[in-house]
Design a protein around this motif. Structure first.
Motif, PDB file in Angstrom:
ATOM      1  N   GLN A  61       1.427   9.664  -5.432  1.00  0.00           N
ATOM      2  CA  GLN A  61       0.518   8.612  -4.956  1.00  0.00           C
ATOM      3  C   GLN A  61      -0.639   9.243  -4.195  1.00  0.00           C
ATOM      4  O   GLN A  61      -0.425   9.966  -3.214  1.00  0.00           O
ATOM      5  CB  GLN A  61       1.249   7.627  -4.050  1.00  0.00           C
ATOM      6  CG  GLN A  61       0.358   6.573  -3.429  1.00  0.00           C
ATOM      7  CD  GLN A  61      -0.287   5.653  -4.451  1.00  0.00           C
ATOM      8  OE1 GLN A  61       0.407   5.137  -5.324  1.00  0.00           O
ATOM      9  NE2 GLN A  61      -1.585   5.440  -4.340  1.00  0.00           N
ATOM     10  N   THR A 167       4.918   4.297  -4.017  1.00  0.00           N
ATOM     11  CA  THR A 167       3.663   3.564  -3.862  1.00  0.00           C
ATOM     12  C   THR A 167       3.572   3.072  -2.418  1.00  0.00           C
ATOM     13  O   THR A 167       4.598   2.761  -1.804  1.00  0.00           O
ATOM     14  CB  THR A 167       3.589   2.388  -4.866  1.00  0.00           C
ATOM     15  OG1 THR A 167       2.263   1.862  -4.915  1.00  0.00           O
ATOM     16  CG2 THR A 167       4.544   1.265  -4.504  1.00  0.00           C
ATOM     17  N   ASP A 169       3.151   0.726   0.909  1.00  0.00           N
ATOM     18  CA  ASP A 169       3.449  -0.684   1.178  1.00  0.00           C
ATOM     19  C   ASP A 169       2.291  -1.403   1.845  1.00  0.00           C
ATOM     20  O   ASP A 169       2.362  -2.600   2.130  1.00  0.00           O
ATOM     21  CB  ASP A 169       4.716  -0.821   2.034  1.00  0.00           C
ATOM     22  CG  ASP A 169       4.562  -0.274   3.452  1.00  0.00           C
ATOM     23  OD1 ASP A 169       3.480   0.278   3.776  1.00  0.00           O
ATOM     24  OD2 ASP A 169       5.526  -0.389   4.233  1.00  0.00           O
ATOM     25  N   TYR A 174       6.305   3.051   2.467  1.00  0.00           N
ATOM     26  CA  TYR A 174       6.262   3.176   1.014  1.00  0.00           C
ATOM     27  C   TYR A 174       7.332   2.300   0.363  1.00  0.00           C
ATOM     28  O   TYR A 174       8.349   1.970   0.971  1.00  0.00           O
ATOM     29  CB  TYR A 174       6.518   4.629   0.580  1.00  0.00           C
ATOM     30  CG  TYR A 174       5.509   5.606   1.103  1.00  0.00           C
ATOM     31  CD1 TYR A 174       4.279   5.774   0.470  1.00  0.00           C
ATOM     32  CD2 TYR A 174       5.774   6.365   2.251  1.00  0.00           C
ATOM     33  CE1 TYR A 174       3.339   6.676   0.958  1.00  0.00           C
ATOM     34  CE2 TYR A 174       4.840   7.263   2.745  1.00  0.00           C
ATOM     35  CZ  TYR A 174       3.631   7.409   2.085  1.00  0.00           C
ATOM     36  OH  TYR A 174       2.693   8.287   2.582  1.00  0.00           O
ATOM     37  N   THR A 229       4.528   0.716  -8.898  1.00  0.00           N
ATOM     38  CA  THR A 229       3.206   0.650  -8.295  1.00  0.00           C
ATOM     39  C   THR A 229       3.062  -0.678  -7.568  1.00  0.00           C
ATOM     40  O   THR A 229       3.744  -1.653  -7.895  1.00  0.00           O
ATOM     41  CB  THR A 229       2.111   0.807  -9.372  1.00  0.00           C
ATOM     42  OG1 THR A 229       0.836   0.936  -8.747  1.00  0.00           O
ATOM     43  CG2 THR A 229       2.087  -0.383 -10.332  1.00  0.00           C
ATOM     44  N   ARG A 230       2.187  -0.696  -6.582  1.00  0.00           N
ATOM     45  CA  ARG A 230       1.887  -1.923  -5.847  1.00  0.00           C
ATOM     46  C   ARG A 230       0.547  -2.448  -6.337  1.00  0.00           C
ATOM     47  O   ARG A 230      -0.474  -1.750  -6.274  1.00  0.00           O
ATOM     48  CB  ARG A 230       1.844  -1.653  -4.342  1.00  0.00           C
ATOM     49  CG  ARG A 230       1.569  -2.881  -3.476  1.00  0.00           C
ATOM     50  CD  ARG A 230       1.711  -2.489  -2.001  1.00  0.00           C
ATOM     51  NE  ARG A 230       1.385  -3.604  -1.117  1.00  0.00           N
ATOM     52  CZ  ARG A 230       0.178  -3.800  -0.584  1.00  0.00           C
ATOM     53  NH1 ARG A 230      -0.805  -2.956  -0.847  1.00  0.00           N
ATOM     54  NH2 ARG A 230      -0.039  -4.817   0.224  1.00  0.00           N
ATOM     55  N   ILE A 236       5.069  -5.746  -6.540  1.00  0.00           N
ATOM     56  CA  ILE A 236       5.551  -4.434  -6.955  1.00  0.00           C
ATOM     57  C   ILE A 236       5.922  -4.518  -8.431  1.00  0.00           C
ATOM     58  O   ILE A 236       6.649  -5.421  -8.842  1.00  0.00           O
ATOM     59  CB  ILE A 236       6.780  -4.002  -6.132  1.00  0.00           C
ATOM     60  CG1 ILE A 236       6.472  -4.022  -4.629  1.00  0.00           C
ATOM     61  CG2 ILE A 236       7.262  -2.626  -6.568  1.00  0.00           C
ATOM     62  CD1 ILE A 236       5.366  -3.097  -4.207  1.00  0.00           C
ATOM     63  N   ASP A 291       5.669   7.399 -15.379  1.00  0.00           N
ATOM     64  CA  ASP A 291       5.250   6.779 -14.115  1.00  0.00           C
ATOM     65  C   ASP A 291       4.214   5.713 -14.445  1.00  0.00           C
ATOM     66  O   ASP A 291       3.711   5.638 -15.581  1.00  0.00           O
ATOM     67  CB  ASP A 291       4.661   7.820 -13.165  1.00  0.00           C
ATOM     68  CG  ASP A 291       4.654   7.370 -11.705  1.00  0.00           C
ATOM     69  OD1 ASP A 291       5.175   6.267 -11.411  1.00  0.00           O
ATOM     70  OD2 ASP A 291       4.129   8.110 -10.848  1.00  0.00           O
ATOM     71  N   VAL A 293       0.770   3.313 -12.487  1.00  0.00           N
ATOM     72  CA  VAL A 293      -0.084   3.107 -11.319  1.00  0.00           C
ATOM     73  C   VAL A 293      -1.041   1.963 -11.629  1.00  0.00           C
ATOM     74  O   VAL A 293      -1.565   1.853 -12.739  1.00  0.00           O
ATOM     75  CB  VAL A 293      -0.846   4.400 -10.937  1.00  0.00           C
ATOM     76  CG1 VAL A 293      -1.733   4.892 -12.078  1.00  0.00           C
ATOM     77  CG2 VAL A 293      -1.655   4.204  -9.671  1.00  0.00           C
ATOM     78  N   THR A 375      -1.151   9.134 -10.671  1.00  0.00           N
ATOM     79  CA  THR A 375      -1.878   8.386  -9.659  1.00  0.00           C
ATOM     80  C   THR A 375      -3.370   8.405  -9.959  1.00  0.00           C
ATOM     81  O   THR A 375      -3.840   9.242 -10.749  1.00  0.00           O
ATOM     82  CB  THR A 375      -1.603   8.945  -8.247  1.00  0.00           C
ATOM     83  OG1 THR A 375      -2.102   8.047  -7.260  1.00  0.00           O
ATOM     84  CG2 THR A 375      -2.220  10.313  -8.055  1.00  0.00           C
TER      85      THR A 375
END
Length: 451
Positions: A61, A167, A169, A174, A229-230, A236, A291, A293, A375
Motif C-alpha cells: 500500500q 489497505t 482504514d 489498516y 482495498t478500501r 472494503i 492483489d 487496489v 498499489t
C-alpha cells in the motif's frame, strides 16, 4: 529506390513510438538495514546460520511521499513454511519457525534503495498471534497437518492468520485480509487486532468470526482472500484468490472468482464475479488473484496470474469495472453461480465484472512466479512486489531407489516418512531458495498513459 529512405524513416519513427509507449520500470531488491531475520534453531540451522530472511510483499500500500522518498506499507504472510508429503488424505506443511507472528513493515524507496524497516508483529490482548492453521472443525480450517522441521505435528491455533493484503482504514490503522478464514481483519498502526470478520457460521457450524457471507467458506485451502482495498466511500473489497470449490465440485469449472464487498459502518455485504481468463488455463482453479487496489468507487486494479496450458506463468494487471456487475448474493440460495456455464449465467441475468488489460508484467521482464502486492502511487504510476516465501524450500533427502519425488511418500505424523506403509530413512529437509526467487523484488512502473 526513392521510397526506401522514406520507408526506413517511417519504420524508425514507428519503432521509436512503440518504444516510447512502453511503461518505464524501476526495479529494486528490498533490503533490511535493521538486520531483520526470522529466528531459527531447527534441524537445519547450519544451513541458515543467520536465521531466515523476512518475507515481505504479501500486500502493498502506497502511503505518501517524503521529498523524493516513496513510503509504502507492507505485510508478511503466515511465516516460513515448506511443502511436505500428504498424511493420508490430508495435506501437510512444515513450519520452520512455528512461533512466528505475521508482521507489518514500512518500505522506504529512494534513489536505488528499497528498505524495509519498523517491523510490528500482529497481536491481540493475549499477545503475538502465529501463522499456524486453525484447528479442525472450525470454518477456516485448511485440513493441513502442521509439522515442525522434524516432521512432528504442531497444534492448530484459533488465532492463526495467513495475512495477504493491506489497505489503510483512513484513521491511521489498516485493514488486512487472510487466506484461512477467509478473514478481514482491522488492526491499529502498531499491529493490534481490533476486529475480525469471517464467514458467518450456519446451524451446526463453528467459527471464530462472522459477518461475511457463509459461501466463501468454500474457498480452496490456502486460497482465501489474497488482496483487499478500501474504496473511497469506505467499503472494503476483498478478493478470493481462486474459484470457490462448492461441495468439492466447482473449482475446475467456475468461470469467476469472487470479490466480496464489506461496509464496516453498516455491516452490509455484496459479492461480485471477476471473470478469470478461463480459456488460458488447463483448469479454472489454476487462475489466481495476486492483489487489488481501488481506482474509484467502481473500478479497481487487479493482478491475475497462474500457469497457463503450457505451464508458462502469466502475471497481468487488469482494470476491473464493477458498475454493471450483478450482486451474486441473491442467487446463492437457489444455486451458486459457480455451477453455471456462460450461457446459464446469462440466462439467469448474472453479469460479471468487465475488465481491460493494463500491464503484462511478463512482457516487461518480470521473472518471479508471483506478484502479490499492488498499489497506486499516482495517476501515472503503480508498484508491484513479490513474496519471497522467506527464502526457503523443501528438499528430499536420502530417497529410496527410484522414488525421487516427495509425493511418492507419506508422513506418519510421528516424525517419519513412509513408503508403501513402512517407515524409511528418507527425510524432507529445508534449504535456501536460489536467486531471484529468494529476493523481494519491488517494481515502480511509470505507465504510458494515466489511470
Amino acid at each position: 529506390m526513392k521510397n526506401k529512405p522514406l520507408a526506413l524513416l517511417l519504420a524508425s519513427l514507428f519503432s521509436l513510438t512503440a518504444r516510447a509507449a512502453e511503461p518505464d520500470v524501476h526495479r529494486y531488491v528490498v533490503t533490511f538495514p535493521q538486520g531483520d531475520r526470522v529466528a531459527y534453531q531447527g534441524d537445519y540451522a547450519s544451513v541458515f546460520p543467520d536465521g531466515l530472511p523476512v518475507g515481505v510483499g504479501s500486500g502493498l500500500q502506497f502511503l505518501r511521499k517524503e521529498g523524493d522518498t516513496l513510503v509504502f506499507a507492507t505485510v508478511t504472510d503466515r511465516g516460513p513454511n515448506a511443502d511436505s508429503p500428504k498424511a493420508g488424505k490430508r495435506e501437510s506443511k512444515i513450519f520452520a519457525s512455528p512461533g512466528y507472528a505475521p508482521q507489518l513493515m514500512t518500505l522506504r524507496v529512494s534513489g536505488d534503495k528499497a528498505e524495509a524497516v519498523a517491523a510490528k508483529p500482529l497481536h491481540d490482548a493475549q499477545g503475538n498471534i502465529t501463522g499456524l492453521p486453525l484447528p479442525e472443525g472450525l470454518i477456516g480450517a485448511t485440513n493441513e497437518l502442521a509439522l515442525n522441521d522434524a516432521l512432528q505435528p504442531l497444534p492448530g491455533d484459533r488465532r492463526g492468520l495467513d495475512t495477504e493484503g493491506i489497505t489503510p482504514d483512513g484513521k491511521g490503522g489498516y485493514w488486512l485480509c487472510d487466506e484461512y478464514g477467509p478473514f478481514i481483519i482491522h488492526v491499529d498502526a502498531n499491529g493490534k487486532i481490533l476486529e475480525k470478520h469471517g464467514p458467518q457460521a450456519e446451524q451446526g457450524e463453528q467459527a471464530v468470526a462472522g459477518g461475511l457471507p457463509n459461501i466463501i467458506k468454500w474457498r480452496q485451502p490456502n486460497r482465501g482472500f489474497e488482496g483487499l482495498t478500501r474504496m473511497p466511500d469506505g467499503r472494503i473489497i476483498a478478493a478470493v484468490q481462486s474459484t470457490l470449490d462448492i461441495d468439492g465440485k466447482t473449482k475446475n469449472s467456475a468461470r469467476f472468482t469472487r470479490l466480496v464487498s464489506f461496509d464496516p459502518a453498516s455491516g452490509k455485504t455484496a459479492m461480485y464475479g471477476y471473470p478469470i481468463d478461463i480459456d488460458r488455463y488447463k483448469k479454472a482453479k489454476d487462475a489466481k488473484i495476486g492483489d487489488i487496489v481501488a481506482l474509484d468507487n467502481h473500478r479497481l486494479l487487479l493482478i491475475e496470474q497462474g500457469g497457463d496450458k503450457n505451464n508458462a506463468m502469466r502475471n497481468l494487471v487488469y482494470v476491473v469495472d464493477l458498475r454493471n456487475a450483478t450482486d451474486l448474493s441473491r442467487f446463492d440460495k437457489e444455486q451458486p453461480p459457480e455451477f453455471n456455464d456462460a450461457s446459464s449465467l446469462n440466462a439467469r441475468g448474472i453479469t460479471l465484472a468487465s475488465k481491460s488489460l493494463l500491464v503484462d508484467l511478463r512482457k516487461l521482464g518480470w521473472q518471479q512466479e508471483k506478484a502479490e502486492g499492488l498499489t497506486i502511487v499516482d495517476k501515472h504510476t503503480i508498484a508491484v512486489i513479490n513474496d519471497n516465501d522467506f527464502g526457503l524450500q523443501a528438499t528430499l533427502e536420502k530417497p529410496q531407489g527410484d522414488k525421487q519425488e516427495a509425493d511418492d511418500y507419506q508422513v506418519d505424523g510421528k516424525g517419519h516418512l513412509t513408503l508403501d506403509g513402512k517407515s524409511v530413512a528418507t527425510r524432507i529437509g529445508i534449504k535456501p531458495l536460489e536467486k531471484p526467487q529468494s529476493e523481494n523484488d519491488l517494481w515502480v512502473i511509470k505507465l504510458d498513459k494515466p489511470l
